[in-house]
Design a protein around this motif. Structure first.
Motif, PDB file in Angstrom:
ATOM      1  N   GLU A 103     -22.315  -3.109  32.844  1.00 32.05           N
ATOM      2  CA  GLU A 103     -23.531  -2.585  33.450  1.00 32.05           C
ATOM      3  C   GLU A 103     -24.770  -3.093  32.704  1.00 32.05           C
ATOM      4  O   GLU A 103     -25.753  -3.516  33.321  1.00 32.05           O
ATOM      5  N   ALA A 104     -24.715  -3.086  31.382  1.00 31.45           N
ATOM      6  CA  ALA A 104     -25.848  -3.558  30.571  1.00 31.45           C
ATOM      7  C   ALA A 104     -26.094  -5.048  30.821  1.00 31.45           C
ATOM      8  O   ALA A 104     -27.250  -5.480  30.955  1.00 31.45           O
ATOM      9  N   ARG A 105     -25.030  -5.833  30.900  1.00 33.66           N
ATOM     10  CA  ARG A 105     -25.187  -7.267  31.162  1.00 33.66           C
ATOM     11  C   ARG A 105     -25.789  -7.489  32.549  1.00 33.66           C
ATOM     12  O   ARG A 105     -26.697  -8.292  32.718  1.00 33.66           O
ATOM     13  N   LEU A 106     -25.286  -6.760  33.534  1.00 31.34           N
ATOM     14  CA  LEU A 106     -25.801  -6.887  34.897  1.00 31.34           C
ATOM     15  C   LEU A 106     -27.280  -6.493  34.948  1.00 31.34           C
ATOM     16  O   LEU A 106     -28.084  -7.162  35.599  1.00 31.34           O
ATOM     17  N   GLN A 107     -27.651  -5.455  34.235  1.00 31.86           N
ATOM     18  CA  GLN A 107     -29.046  -5.032  34.202  1.00 31.86           C
ATOM     19  C   GLN A 107     -29.931  -6.145  33.617  1.00 31.86           C
ATOM     20  O   GLN A 107     -31.023  -6.398  34.106  1.00 31.86           O
ATOM     21  N   GLN A 108     -29.425  -6.847  32.594  1.00 30.24           N
ATOM     22  CA  GLN A 108     -30.164  -7.979  32.011  1.00 30.24           C
ATOM     23  C   GLN A 108     -30.352  -9.097  33.040  1.00 30.24           C
ATOM     24  O   GLN A 108     -31.428  -9.690  33.130  1.00 30.24           O
ATOM     25  N   VAL A 109     -29.305  -9.374  33.816  1.00 26.11           N
ATOM     26  CA  VAL A 109     -29.393 -10.407  34.852  1.00 26.11           C
ATOM     27  C   VAL A 109     -30.437 -10.001  35.895  1.00 26.11           C
ATOM     28  O   VAL A 109     -31.233 -10.826  36.357  1.00 26.11           O
ATOM     29  N   ILE A 110     -30.443  -8.730  36.246  1.00 29.64           N
ATOM     30  CA  ILE A 110     -31.418  -8.233  37.229  1.00 29.64           C
ATOM     31  C   ILE A 110     -32.833  -8.394  36.699  1.00 29.64           C
ATOM     32  O   ILE A 110     -33.719  -8.893  37.396  1.00 29.64           O
ATOM     33  N   PHE A 111     -33.069  -7.981  35.458  1.00 31.23           N
ATOM     34  CA  PHE A 111     -34.403  -8.128  34.872  1.00 31.23           C
ATOM     35  C   PHE A 111     -34.824  -9.598  34.859  1.00 31.23           C
ATOM     36  O   PHE A 111     -35.970  -9.929  35.164  1.00 31.23           O
ATOM     37  N   GLN A 112     -33.893 -10.485  34.513  1.00 31.77           N
ATOM     38  CA  GLN A 112     -34.188 -11.917  34.495  1.00 31.77           C
ATOM     39  C   GLN A 112     -34.520 -12.403  35.903  1.00 31.77           C
ATOM     40  O   GLN A 112     -35.507 -13.120  36.103  1.00 31.77           O
ATOM     41  N   ALA A 113     -33.703 -12.012  36.871  1.00 33.83           N
ATOM     42  CA  ALA A 113     -33.914 -12.460  38.247  1.00 33.83           C
ATOM     43  C   ALA A 113     -35.252 -12.004  38.803  1.00 33.83           C
ATOM     44  O   ALA A 113     -35.906 -12.735  39.558  1.00 33.83           O
ATOM     45  N   LEU A 114     -35.666 -10.798  38.421  1.00 36.13           N
ATOM     46  CA  LEU A 114     -36.910 -10.244  38.941  1.00 36.13           C
ATOM     47  C   LEU A 114     -38.114 -10.613  38.091  1.00 36.13           C
ATOM     48  O   LEU A 114     -39.236 -10.187  38.367  1.00 36.13           O
ATOM     49  N   GLY A 115     -37.866 -11.399  37.034  1.00 42.50           N
ATOM     50  CA  GLY A 115     -38.951 -11.916  36.217  1.00 42.50           C
ATOM     51  C   GLY A 115     -39.657 -10.891  35.355  1.00 42.50           C
ATOM     52  O   GLY A 115     -40.818 -11.072  35.018  1.00 42.50           O
ATOM     53  N   VAL A 116     -38.958  -9.813  34.994  1.00 42.08           N
ATOM     54  CA  VAL A 116     -39.612  -8.765  34.200  1.00 42.08           C
ATOM     55  C   VAL A 116     -39.267  -8.836  32.719  1.00 42.08           C
ATOM     56  O   VAL A 116     -39.883  -8.142  31.924  1.00 42.08           O
ATOM     57  N   GLY A 117     -38.304  -9.664  32.349  1.00 41.36           N
ATOM     58  CA  GLY A 117     -37.933  -9.774  30.939  1.00 41.36           C
ATOM     59  C   GLY A 117     -37.213  -8.530  30.441  1.00 41.36           C
ATOM     60  O   GLY A 117     -37.068  -7.546  31.151  1.00 41.36           O
ATOM     61  N   GLU A 118     -36.766  -8.623  29.219  1.00 44.77           N
ATOM     62  CA  GLU A 118     -36.039  -7.511  28.600  1.00 44.77           C
ATOM     63  C   GLU A 118     -37.004  -6.445  28.091  1.00 44.77           C
ATOM     64  O   GLU A 118     -38.024  -6.780  27.489  1.00 44.77           O
ATOM     65  N   PRO A 119     -36.676  -5.182  28.291  1.00 40.56           N
ATOM     66  CA  PRO A 119     -37.521  -4.142  27.706  1.00 40.56           C
ATOM     67  C   PRO A 119     -37.359  -4.116  26.190  1.00 40.56           C
ATOM     68  O   PRO A 119     -36.292  -4.452  25.661  1.00 40.56           O
ATOM     69  N   THR A 120     -38.417  -3.728  25.504  1.00 42.46           N
ATOM     70  CA  THR A 120     -38.313  -3.525  24.064  1.00 42.46           C
ATOM     71  C   THR A 120     -37.496  -2.252  23.833  1.00 42.46           C
ATOM     72  O   THR A 120     -37.374  -1.418  24.744  1.00 42.46           O
ATOM     73  N   PRO A 121     -36.950  -2.075  22.635  1.00 42.49           N
ATOM     74  CA  PRO A 121     -36.244  -0.818  22.362  1.00 42.49           C
ATOM     75  C   PRO A 121     -37.133   0.407  22.607  1.00 42.49           C
ATOM     76  O   PRO A 121     -36.657   1.423  23.127  1.00 42.49           O
ATOM     77  N   GLU A 122     -38.414   0.307  22.262  1.00 36.92           N
ATOM     78  CA  GLU A 122     -39.333   1.431  22.485  1.00 36.92           C
ATOM     79  C   GLU A 122     -39.494   1.719  23.983  1.00 36.92           C
ATOM     80  O   GLU A 122     -39.468   2.880  24.403  1.00 36.92           O
ATOM     81  N   GLU A 123     -39.645   0.657  24.791  1.00 36.72           N
ATOM     82  CA  GLU A 123     -39.762   0.844  26.242  1.00 36.72           C
ATOM     83  C   GLU A 123     -38.491   1.478  26.807  1.00 36.72           C
ATOM     84  O   GLU A 123     -38.552   2.383  27.636  1.00 36.72           O
ATOM     85  N   TRP A 124     -37.339   1.014  26.340  1.00 35.54           N
ATOM     86  CA  TRP A 124     -36.071   1.546  26.852  1.00 35.54           C
ATOM     87  C   TRP A 124     -35.891   3.001  26.411  1.00 35.54           C
ATOM     88  O   TRP A 124     -35.312   3.797  27.155  1.00 35.54           O
ATOM     89  N   ASP A 125     -36.400   3.363  25.233  1.00 33.31           N
ATOM     90  CA  ASP A 125     -36.375   4.761  24.787  1.00 33.31           C
ATOM     91  C   ASP A 125     -37.221   5.635  25.710  1.00 33.31           C
ATOM     92  O   ASP A 125     -36.829   6.761  26.047  1.00 33.31           O
TER      93      ASP A 125
END
Length: 182
Positions: A103-125
């Motif tokens: 699920e985490a890997r798929l979420q990374q692919v989605i963020f990449q596909a949508l051009g939003v990049g990875e959230p920072t740990p603070e953003e994900w918190d």
């Protein structure tokens, strides 16, 4: 349709192996459509309330807390992987660590596909805290049940009313386009 038994066929007609997806297979329209038809809490609530409604409410709460457009976008998209792998409730998800990794890997692919990049740990918190707040208030409003001893904060006035899936889908897409500028 693909002959690969590990692939699903999305609303938009794309064959995707959810645990081996690539950015070119991801489409925000598939995400909005699917999440608007998935019910929160495996349907163990008073009426249909979709994952897309939950995500929209998370985004509104992030806005009420004064978070950045980027953090609000992560709140909107935090359950996007469920478009491809469904919504597993937390007690089940905790027992399947390989699922959580996929699920985490798929979420990374989605963020990449949508051009939003990875959230920072603070953003994900921030996303996690808002997700927990919504979980509590959804169950309180949709079941009359408190899932935590103490109520987490909630700053936005949110609706948990039934909404037609097509309307929720349109709102989800509009919110995505506004926040992402795409």
């Amino acid at each position: 349709m693909s002959s690969n038994p590990n692939e699903i066929l999305t609303w938009g007609g794309v064959s995707v192996d959810p645990f081996d997806a690539v950015p070119e297979q991801i489409d925000i329209r598939d995400i909005a459509h699917s999440l608007s038809l998935l019910c929160r809490a495996n349907g163990h609530i008073d009426h249909f309330y979709s994952v897309a409604q939950h995500c929209l409410n998370c985004e509104r709460e992030a806005e009420a807390r004064g978070l950045s457009l980027r953090a609000r976008l992560y709140c909107l998209l935090h359950d996007a992987s469920e478009c491809y792998i469904s919504d597993l409730i937390r007690p089940v998800k905790r027992r399947f660590p390989l699922y959580s990794e996929g699920e985490a890997r798929l979420q990374q692919v989605i963020f990449q596909a949508l051009g939003v990049g990875e959230p920072t740990p603070e953003e994900w918190d921030f996303v996690g805290a808002i997700d927990d707040s919504l979980l509590y208030h959804e169950f309180l409003n949709l079941r009359g049940t408190r899932v935590f001893e103490q109520a987490p904060p909630l700053r936005a006035a949110l609706s948990y009313a039934f909404e037609r899936p097509d309307g929720v889908e349109a709102r989800y897409l509009s919110c995505y386009h506004t926040l992402s500028g795409r």
